[in-house]
Design an enzyme around this catalytic site. Structure first.
Site, short mmCIF file in Angstrom:
data_model
loop_
_atom_site.label_atom_id
_atom_site.label_comp_id
_atom_site.label_asym_id
_atom_site.label_seq_id
_atom_site.Cartn_x
_atom_site.Cartn_y
_atom_site.Cartn_z
N GLY C 7 -1.04 3.24 9.78
CA GLY C 7 0.33 2.78 9.49
C GLY C 7 1.16 3.96 9.07
O GLY C 7 1.00 4.47 7.97
N LEU C 8 2.06 4.41 9.97
CA LEU C 8 2.83 5.62 9.70
C LEU C 8 4.32 5.32 9.65
O LEU C 8 5.14 6.03 10.22
CB LEU C 8 2.51 6.68 10.76
CG LEU C 8 1.03 7.06 10.87
CD1 LEU C 8 0.78 7.95 12.07
CD2 LEU C 8 0.55 7.74 9.59
N MET C 11 6.68 4.91 4.53
CA MET C 11 5.80 5.19 3.40
C MET C 11 4.55 5.94 3.86
O MET C 11 4.17 6.96 3.29
CB MET C 11 5.38 3.89 2.71
CG MET C 11 6.51 3.12 2.08
SD MET C 11 7.00 3.74 0.43
CE MET C 11 5.63 3.14 -0.57
N ASN C 94 1.87 -3.95 0.14
CA ASN C 94 2.29 -4.96 -0.84
C ASN C 94 1.56 -6.29 -0.65
O ASN C 94 2.17 -7.35 -0.68
CB ASN C 94 3.80 -5.16 -0.77
CG ASN C 94 4.54 -4.16 -1.64
OD1 ASN C 94 4.03 -3.74 -2.67
ND2 ASN C 94 5.73 -3.79 -1.23
N SER C 120 4.63 2.62 -5.54
CA SER C 120 6.08 2.57 -5.73
C SER C 120 6.68 3.95 -5.56
O SER C 120 6.05 4.94 -5.90
CB SER C 120 6.42 2.04 -7.13
OG SER C 120 7.82 1.94 -7.29
N LYS C 187 1.60 -4.14 -9.50
CA LYS C 187 2.70 -3.76 -8.61
C LYS C 187 3.63 -4.95 -8.35
O LYS C 187 4.85 -4.80 -8.30
CB LYS C 187 2.15 -3.24 -7.28
CG LYS C 187 3.22 -2.92 -6.21
CD LYS C 187 4.26 -1.91 -6.70
CE LYS C 187 5.04 -1.25 -5.56
NZ LYS C 187 5.66 -2.15 -4.64
N GLU C 194 11.70 -4.92 -11.37
CA GLU C 194 12.72 -4.25 -10.54
C GLU C 194 13.84 -5.24 -10.17
O GLU C 194 15.02 -4.89 -10.26
CB GLU C 194 12.00 -3.74 -9.29
CG GLU C 194 12.80 -3.00 -8.28
CD GLU C 194 11.91 -2.71 -7.05
OE1 GLU C 194 10.82 -2.13 -7.19
OE2 GLU C 194 12.29 -3.12 -5.93
#
Lengths: 336, 336, 336, 336
Positions: C7-8, C11, C94, C120, C187, C194
């Protein structure tokens, strides 16, 4: 018709009484043998066990469970093997609707019917009737119509809705809401609405009761917000009388206002109530559902959170707030 | 008795009609001459001006103002010089209670009486009667007792409160709440409670209406919260029928549920309502009072904020939220 | 050490870059072949498939997944059969913490390690470093310490906490929070916090921006709450400058204030943001957890509901409110 | 320049120290003579009375008041007659902005200048500098620029905002926000934002702290909502370490997180904090302003209400809820 009733608490016992008054036969069972005997004296057929209860019912049987949510599954585990194809189980308590979905599926595999029925009316239902919110397949629900019709308040219990043109049983006080779980889903949300209405009424009375805060001095220091207009808060208003007057002609007229008027008539200070408000599941599930659906429900949600606060469950949060204030401002916490 | 009525809108005109039905004489005035003529045809004494109205009343006079809050002061400015000592002005509208306090003081200096009267009942009050919340000095209020008694719904309009042992007029549907402003204070909070109850009912029906969200696909991307259990949200529930069934025997039974049942009977989709909900002052003032008193009122407050949201007033806030999300996460805003 | 990255996206790619800068070797894979090639040009070892990626890693392998939550399970289904005992999978996205619990159990049965890691830092993490909240068994987490240490911001990125006396990695910006799921649990709550902080900042800026409402006329009718003190709302305050000044020395100083100051510096009207605020799951789950725990979380919950409102999801609720107002008061809805 | 400082509490004394460090001369006065002597020892010019202070300043004078809001007016009443045209008074405390508007008008009639200055930074400002939000006429504010520049944190205290292209003092940590009252208006909202951010952080830490509720039994009765998934709440997470790790690289990084990390480092249980959270006015006024402006501010409002709850102010509301539950359901209240 003949109905089995398992669970003879406040609600279950009064359901039986209301059914018998209208000519239905009830076979009743409860772990508390004295309650069984009491209802037997009033005309019910007592059963000493689930086996006995099943034996005393006519086929196809209908067994109504009126039990705390946590006891339903163990009771089903014991009851289901005793039943035969085409029998019906009604869960009239406050089960979570997703449990209904699973149970209905399991019972269907055994050719048993499962009907979930949210029952509102509390301790007053014996005379007023109970509002019934029903889920399950149509045929199973229809077969129980005489039972539902007796339990519900009936058409005369409220003025007709002026614009209503449709048929259906809703004006009789019972409604087939949809497939399995739909009854308890609607009852769940009903209770969520109840939380919100209760919160609004209780807060309003509290605001009225504290309309005299201007009479009390407030500390003058950097930790206490000053009351800018003390002369505007000099009223000693009798909240018991306010609740009573709101019962007639006002927009907030409701059964809940009737009830708080009664409680305040008994004790205007609400002596005997410390203010720790329980919540028994439906409010939480309603909020969970609102979130799953992305429906904003700030009023109902606030009412739920208010109950948590009433039980002092925000303590660590509050300590953290005090700690932060102390850190940045050197504010010492004021003691109660 | 003989009463002057200034302001013949929905509420004022029906108050006059209810008073005349019960044998009172009404001298009526409104800027709209046609309304005056209409009520004159129904038996009222029309007045072409405030001067005319004052002249046609018996001393000591009683003049009831039923006007939008913003029009009360100019009307008083014109009316007061026409009055004589011992006359009474009643403000039956939705004035802010602090204005009552100031007005009562000013009128007292002229030996005039001022009574504030919160009036609930809406367009239905003509037949149902109006719930009256009254403020002012005792003698002035007592003198108007026959008027209040007629306007109020009366004792028979609800079952007696079982635990009630006290005397007083609250069971008749009117209440002298306290000194000047107390009537509008209680009415203000009444409307705050109304906001909360309405919010709870509307949210609940919305949660039920969206019980089918599991049938709709939800985008699978990082911007959208997935629905974890779509199979639990497959219900198409008829909210119009739900509102109807809640009218009988349920804990949420209330006039507001009666009303939404009627609206949904007319249009299950609530066609014609876009959803921009006005707030006309009392809700805000109730929240202000709760804050001044340091009384937590999360339910009522949420209901007020919900109305602001309904009118799109959070737009800048929301844009700022999207902007922050874009800054830290490169989240592009999803368009509607 | 050598790490596989699957997964590029924003993030994932930056994690790889940050790792390579510090001397780690990365084997990278993504469905988008161009991204793989790009990172290969920057020094990573490209892999054309999961099989290829697994083959290019040293045993015991460590594979970091940086994927949308909905894609994790299918990827695991494909990846796990390729792994061998003692290999480790890290889910850095997540995911819902309960999924971690289930996955860790399934992988453990195959003698594989599973580590959940809440990450995060958003698009800025490449330079600032990422705050890491980690769950899983101790040995598996410890083995990855060099990777976590590189990704995290490091001790120098903030002043030491004055009262701190303990050891541990928290001051380095990564923390082993507990067993499987604990990382994503922390998280999840982090994101809930947040939401609340963002809501507070955005609302505050909005209140400041509307400090000039007294300059605008407000309709004088029974549907609109009058502004009692228009002279107190005559300020045209530059919210972009306010956000900038709050960045220094104030109690609200925070990265989020930095970010909104930047957005407002670009466009003081926040052009390009309509105000439809997404929520991607963690906020909902945080509220669900608070409810399960009976912890009152009104601030975080309100922030979640505010996002629902921003997307117009209260429409039916609002229509029901308008309908009730129309029923009892004959109030016509005001149009926008 | 030479400045008079009246009020030498935590904030006032440190302002003087910071000013002297940067070469300004301060004439200082406080009712507490010892504090005056202490600052005199550090280089300030002590004044035994307001008269003395005024005499020791150069014309046109500048007198900064750093006093509790309730003491400002009596101090002004004594100070103003001592001043001469073109002198300036600065109110650096937490006055209500509407009081500033009235005071500025009264002083202007005497040809005196009035500047309101919201000052954030708490006990840490001596070293970090204070964030200043300033209101008043431009010339008066500009004349004080050297003072503001010294007190503020300065440009180097934070990274530049990348997109910023404008000039102005905001990056120095002080801002002329608008005419009289604008400074305290922005500071008021700043504190409202602070409430919301604090609430979000405190709630989040509380949710994490209670992630072990599944380990505790919950009563199985009709009064208590069951925890459906106790196995999902088995985490004992160290909140002190969580607060510490959030200080680096995370989206919630902020001074408030720094502070709670420090408090938790001192006592992970927050011993010494009972959880009664004061509110000193600005939060309430922020909510009042939001309501006046019709801006939905659910997050900030919830944070205010949460503080009321922390002080047990919902007691009557809660008792009324319990009373209603008892009436309709025969629910006995559970005791704590």
């Amino acid at each position: 018709m003949k109905l089995g009733m398992v669970g003879l608490g406040r609600m279950g016992a009064n359901l039986v009484r209301r059914l018998m008054r209208d000519g239905h036969q009830c076979v009743v069972h409860d772990l508390n043998e004295e309650t069984v005997r009491e209802l037997a004296r009033e005309g019910a057929i007592g059963a000493t066990s689930l086996e006995d209860l099943v034996a005393k019912l006519d086929k196809p049987r209908a067994v109504w469970l009126m039990l705390p949510a946590a006891v339903v599954q163990p009771t089903l585990d014991e009851l289901v093997p005793l039943l035969e194809p085409d029998d019906t189980v009604i869960d009239g308590g406050n089960s979570f609707y997703r449990d209904d979905m699973a149970r209905a599926k399991r019972l269907a595999a055994l050719q048993l019917h499962y009907v979930d029925c949210g029952t509102s009316g509390g301790v007053w239902g014996l005379d007023r009737g109970y509002c019934l919110m029903i889920g399950g397949e149509g045929a199973a629900v229809r077969r129980l119509d005489p039972v539902f019709r007796t339990i519900a308040p009936g058409r005369g219990s409220a003025e007709p809705t002026p614009s209503r043109t449709r048929n259906g049983t809703a004006p009789d006080g019972y409604l087939h809401c949809g497939p399995s779980g739909a009854g308890h889903f609607v009852k769940m949300v009903h209770n969520g609405v109840e939380y919100g209405m209760m919160g609004a009424i209780a807060e309003g009375l509290s605001i009225i009761r504290h309309a005299n805060v201007g009479k009390k001095g407030r500390a003058i220091d950097a930790e206490t917000a000053p009351l800018r207009d003390p002369e505007a808060y000099q009223y000693d208003i009798d909240v018991a009388e306010v609740a009573e007057v709101w019962r007639r002609g006002s927009v907030v007229g409701s059964w809940l206002v009737d009830l708080i008027a009664d409680a305040l008539a008994r004790s205007p200070q609400l002596d005997g109530f410390e203010g720790r408000v329980s919540d028994s599941g439906e409010g939480r599930w309603t909020v969970d559902a609102a979130i799953d659906e992305s429906v904003p429900a700030p009023v109902i949600t606030s009412a739920l959170i208010e109950r948590f606060e009433s039980r002092g469950l925000g303590q660590f949060t509050d300590a953290a707030l005090s700690a932060m204030r102390s850190e940045f401002g050197g504010h010492a916490e004021k003691r109660g």
